[in-house]
Design a protein around this motif. Structure first.
Motif, short mmCIF file in Angstrom:
data_model
loop_
_atom_site.label_atom_id
_atom_site.label_comp_id
_atom_site.label_asym_id
_atom_site.label_seq_id
_atom_site.Cartn_x
_atom_site.Cartn_y
_atom_site.Cartn_z
N ALA A 120 0.85 -1.19 0.00
CA ALA A 120 0.00 0.00 0.00
C ALA A 120 0.89 1.24 0.00
N LYS B 156 0.73 5.61 0.58
CA LYS B 156 -0.03 6.78 1.00
C LYS B 156 0.86 8.01 0.81
N TYR C 8 6.37 9.93 0.62
CA TYR C 8 5.44 8.82 0.49
C TYR C 8 5.68 7.83 1.63
N GLU C 9 4.59 7.30 2.14
CA GLU C 9 4.66 6.23 3.14
C GLU C 9 4.17 4.96 2.44
#
Length: 119
Positions: free
Chosen positions: A99, A101, A112-113
């Protein structure tokens, strides 16, 4: 009311990740068009240089469903956009991006994570 300069914040985040993180490579697979003469579909892997800092998730976040034991959290510079399904080569190991985020106050991506899972 003054405007906050998020571009400067993104530059600061990049500097900090470059100083305290490590070089990494995002590997992205792209599937080409089916070739009926060979019966194959070509796959191209594009490698994108990036910088990341990777950390283990705190035990309290590991729920066994969305976040599994062994998953890692990565913070990446905003120069390259990681995508779900990419592979992040970091510190001698390949991690699948589960994912992503963007951390983007006021619409400006600062970093960005990404949630990573070992291959």
């Amino acid at each position: 009311m003054s405007q906050f300069n998020y571009a400067a914040t993104a530059a600061t985040a990049t500097r900090l990740l470059q100083r305290f993180g490590a070089s990494a490579t995002l590997k992205r697979q792209t599937t080409g068009a089916y070739d009926p003469s060979t019966g194959t579909t070509p796959v191209t892997v594009t490698e994108l240089a990036t910088t990341a800092a990777v950390f283990a998730y705190d035990q309290k976040y590991i729920d066994g469903t969305l976040i599994l034991q062994g998953d890692q959290r990565a913070y990446l510079v905003p120069a390259q956009v990681p995508k779900q399904g990419d592979v992040l080569a970091w510190n001698g190991k390949d991690w699948r991006v589960v994912a992503v985020k963007p951390i983007a106050p006021a619409g400006t991506v600062v970093l960005y994570e990404a949630q990573l899972r070992g291959q």
